[in-house]
Design an enzyme around this catalytic site. Structure first.
Site, PDB file in Angstrom:
ATOM      1  N   VAL A 171      -4.252  -3.068   4.722  1.00 17.85           N
ATOM      2  CA  VAL A 171      -3.247  -3.011   5.775  1.00 17.85           C
ATOM      3  C   VAL A 171      -3.875  -3.594   7.034  1.00 17.85           C
ATOM      4  O   VAL A 171      -4.963  -3.174   7.445  1.00 17.85           O
ATOM      5  CB  VAL A 171      -2.769  -1.565   6.034  1.00 17.85           C
ATOM      6  CG1 VAL A 171      -1.500  -1.580   6.877  1.00 17.85           C
ATOM      7  CG2 VAL A 171      -2.518  -0.822   4.723  1.00 17.85           C
ATOM      8  N   ILE A 172      -3.187  -4.582   7.597  1.00 15.35           N
ATOM      9  CA  ILE A 172      -3.718  -5.253   8.783  1.00 15.35           C
ATOM     10  C   ILE A 172      -2.774  -5.012   9.950  1.00 15.35           C
ATOM     11  O   ILE A 172      -1.554  -5.203   9.827  1.00 15.35           O
ATOM     12  CB  ILE A 172      -3.931  -6.755   8.504  1.00 15.35           C
ATOM     13  CG1 ILE A 172      -4.959  -6.911   7.364  1.00 15.35           C
ATOM     14  CG2 ILE A 172      -4.409  -7.469   9.772  1.00 15.35           C
ATOM     15  CD1 ILE A 172      -5.212  -8.333   6.922  1.00 15.35           C
ATOM     16  N   SER A 192       0.818  -1.218   0.000  1.00 13.56           N
ATOM     17  CA  SER A 192       0.000   0.000   0.000  1.00 13.56           C
ATOM     18  C   SER A 192       0.849   1.266   0.000  1.00 13.56           C
ATOM     19  O   SER A 192       0.411   2.315  -0.476  1.00 13.56           O
ATOM     20  CB  SER A 192      -0.916   0.002   1.225  1.00 13.56           C
ATOM     21  OG  SER A 192      -1.829  -1.072   1.125  1.00 13.56           O
ATOM     22  N   PHE A 193       2.063   1.166   0.539  1.00 16.84           N
ATOM     23  CA  PHE A 193       2.955   2.331   0.548  1.00 16.84           C
ATOM     24  C   PHE A 193       3.263   2.802  -0.873  1.00 16.84           C
ATOM     25  O   PHE A 193       3.518   3.989  -1.103  1.00 16.84           O
ATOM     26  CB  PHE A 193       4.261   1.963   1.272  1.00 16.84           C
ATOM     27  CG  PHE A 193       5.153   3.116   1.567  1.00 16.84           C
ATOM     28  CD1 PHE A 193       4.949   3.919   2.684  1.00 16.84           C
ATOM     29  CD2 PHE A 193       6.226   3.415   0.728  1.00 16.84           C
ATOM     30  CE1 PHE A 193       5.775   4.990   2.951  1.00 16.84           C
ATOM     31  CE2 PHE A 193       7.068   4.479   0.990  1.00 16.84           C
ATOM     32  CZ  PHE A 193       6.845   5.276   2.111  1.00 16.84           C
ATOM     33  N   HIS A 201       4.432  -0.158  12.144  1.00 10.74           N
ATOM     34  CA  HIS A 201       4.411  -0.140  10.684  1.00 10.74           C
ATOM     35  C   HIS A 201       3.022   0.191  10.148  1.00 10.74           C
ATOM     36  O   HIS A 201       2.868   0.911   9.165  1.00 10.74           O
ATOM     37  CB  HIS A 201       4.850  -1.510  10.145  1.00 10.74           C
ATOM     38  CG  HIS A 201       5.882  -1.416   9.081  1.00 10.74           C
ATOM     39  ND1 HIS A 201       7.215  -1.643   9.311  1.00 10.74           N
ATOM     40  CD2 HIS A 201       5.780  -1.097   7.775  1.00 10.74           C
ATOM     41  CE1 HIS A 201       7.888  -1.472   8.194  1.00 10.74           C
ATOM     42  NE2 HIS A 201       7.036  -1.141   7.245  1.00 10.74           N
ATOM     43  N   PHE A 209      -9.507   6.186  -2.623  1.00 13.00           N
ATOM     44  CA  PHE A 209      -8.795   5.454  -1.567  1.00 13.00           C
ATOM     45  C   PHE A 209      -9.567   4.185  -1.238  1.00 13.00           C
ATOM     46  O   PHE A 209     -10.577   4.215  -0.539  1.00 13.00           O
ATOM     47  CB  PHE A 209      -8.685   6.352  -0.339  1.00 13.00           C
ATOM     48  CG  PHE A 209      -7.842   5.809   0.767  1.00 13.00           C
ATOM     49  CD1 PHE A 209      -6.476   5.632   0.593  1.00 13.00           C
ATOM     50  CD2 PHE A 209      -8.393   5.505   1.994  1.00 13.00           C
ATOM     51  CE1 PHE A 209      -5.682   5.155   1.623  1.00 13.00           C
ATOM     52  CE2 PHE A 209      -7.609   5.025   3.040  1.00 13.00           C
ATOM     53  CZ  PHE A 209      -6.251   4.852   2.850  1.00 13.00           C
ATOM     54  N   GLU A 242       2.115  -6.008  15.244  1.00  9.45           N
ATOM     55  CA  GLU A 242       2.602  -5.660  16.574  1.00  9.45           C
ATOM     56  C   GLU A 242       3.551  -4.470  16.567  1.00  9.45           C
ATOM     57  O   GLU A 242       4.018  -4.024  17.600  1.00  9.45           O
ATOM     58  CB  GLU A 242       3.306  -6.878  17.183  1.00  9.45           C
ATOM     59  CG  GLU A 242       2.311  -7.984  17.514  1.00  9.45           C
ATOM     60  CD  GLU A 242       2.979  -9.228  18.033  1.00  9.45           C
ATOM     61  OE1 GLU A 242       4.215  -9.251  18.101  1.00  9.45           O
ATOM     62  OE2 GLU A 242       2.246 -10.180  18.353  1.00  9.45           O
ATOM     63  N   THR A 243       3.839  -3.927  15.388  1.00 10.79           N
ATOM     64  CA  THR A 243       4.756  -2.789  15.314  1.00 10.79           C
ATOM     65  C   THR A 243       4.005  -1.559  14.808  1.00 10.79           C
ATOM     66  O   THR A 243       2.835  -1.637  14.421  1.00 10.79           O
ATOM     67  CB  THR A 243       5.914  -3.080  14.338  1.00 10.79           C
ATOM     68  OG1 THR A 243       5.377  -3.116  13.001  1.00 10.79           O
ATOM     69  CG2 THR A 243       6.584  -4.404  14.640  1.00 10.79           C
TER      70      THR A 243
HETATM   71  C1  DLZ Z   1       5.915  -3.700   5.327  1.00  8.74           C
HETATM   72  C2  DLZ Z   1       4.448  -3.851   5.259  1.00  8.74           C
HETATM   73  C3  DLZ Z   1       3.718  -4.304   6.380  1.00  8.74           C
HETATM   74  C4  DLZ Z   1       4.381  -4.637   7.682  1.00  8.74           C
HETATM   75  N1  DLZ Z   1       2.393  -4.488   6.332  1.00  8.74           N
HETATM   76  C5  DLZ Z   1       1.734  -4.192   5.176  1.00  8.74           C
HETATM   77  C6  DLZ Z   1       0.322  -4.366   5.096  1.00  8.74           C
HETATM   78  O1  DLZ Z   1      -0.359  -4.824   6.011  1.00  8.74           O
HETATM   79  N2  DLZ Z   1      -0.269  -4.012   3.909  1.00  8.74           N
HETATM   80  C7  DLZ Z   1       0.416  -3.501   2.858  1.00  8.74           C
HETATM   81  O2  DLZ Z   1      -0.202  -3.169   1.828  1.00  8.74           O
HETATM   82  N3  DLZ Z   1       1.760  -3.362   2.910  1.00  8.74           N
HETATM   83  C8  DLZ Z   1       2.428  -3.704   4.019  1.00  8.74           C
HETATM   84  N4  DLZ Z   1       3.781  -3.562   4.082  1.00  8.74           N
HETATM   85  C9  DLZ Z   1       4.532  -3.204   2.844  1.00  8.74           C
HETATM   86  C10 DLZ Z   1       4.595  -1.701   2.532  1.00  8.74           C
HETATM   87  O3  DLZ Z   1       3.345  -1.221   2.053  1.00  8.74           O
HETATM   88  C11 DLZ Z   1       5.636  -1.452   1.407  1.00  8.74           C
HETATM   89  O4  DLZ Z   1       5.363  -2.252   0.288  1.00  8.74           O
HETATM   90  C12 DLZ Z   1       7.056  -1.755   1.868  1.00  8.74           C
HETATM   91  O5  DLZ Z   1       7.360  -1.076   3.064  1.00  8.74           O
HETATM   92  C13 DLZ Z   1       8.076  -1.341   0.774  1.00  8.74           C
HETATM   93  O6  DLZ Z   1       8.030   0.064   0.551  1.00  8.74           O
END
Ligand code: DLZ
Length: 170
Positions: A88-89, A63-64, A95, A120, A92-93
């Protein structure tokens, strides 16, 4: 912002008349693919029903990455609107908070900077059961809601740009 009692899949198909010529982009995060693929399929079903055939679907790692991919779909692929799909779920951090904040702010900015709708469609849940409930489960499918929003906003932009007498008159 509870979705309890709100069916994410309910919409008026007539409100999407006139959308068939749009090019619509989908950026789909690969993280939690079970969820994002269900959201994607919900969005694609709406686009198909509205007669939209020009659809660009691109996977991104997570998602980032959705904001930049959305901007590319608008600027380099000529899309009229983009649906940014992710899940995004909470873990424990911290992030979770960074990824959610970045995705939300970035998707907003991509739309404002490009003067095109970027919707979005990122589920931000505490656990996978909540995500399943909103990606084709008991609360419907947020992909459907997102596709409707993208088409309605693209229509609004087109009508305002053409100067047509449309909307609620005062
Ligand atoms: C790193 C990460 C984590 C911990 N959790 C998710 C998530 O639940 N959903 C999601 O779409 N992406 C997650 N990512 C990955 C980040 O979005 C991204 O792809 C990485 O940090 C690389 O930039």
């Amino acid at each position: 912002m509870a979705t309890e009692g709100h069916d994410l899949s309910a919409y008026d198909a007539e409100s999407l008349t006139g959308c068939s010529s749009f090019r619509i982009g989908l950026a789909v995060a690969e993280w939690n693919a079970e969820i994002t693929h269900a959201l994607r399929d919900g969005a694609l079903a709406v686009l198909e029903k509205a007669g939209v055939t020009d659809v660009k679907v691109h996977d991104v790692p997570g998602s980032f990455e959705l904001p930049l991919a959305s901007q590319w779909l608008l600027r380099h692929a000529g899309c009229d609107a983009v649906i940014a799909i992710g899940s995004v779920i909470r873990g424990e951090t911290a992030h979770f908070d960074f990824v959610c904040q970045s995705a939300a702010q970035g998707v907003l900015r991509a739309g404002l900077d490009s003067d095109r709708p970027v919707v979005f469609c990122v589920l931000t849940d505490d656990n996978i059961e909540q995500s399943r409930a909103r990606s084709g489960g008991k609360h419907g499918n947020k992909g459907v809601e997102a596709a409707v929003a993208a088409l309605q906003m693209a229509l609004m932009r087109q009508r305002l740009a053409s100067g047509s007498n449309w909307g609620i008159g005062l």
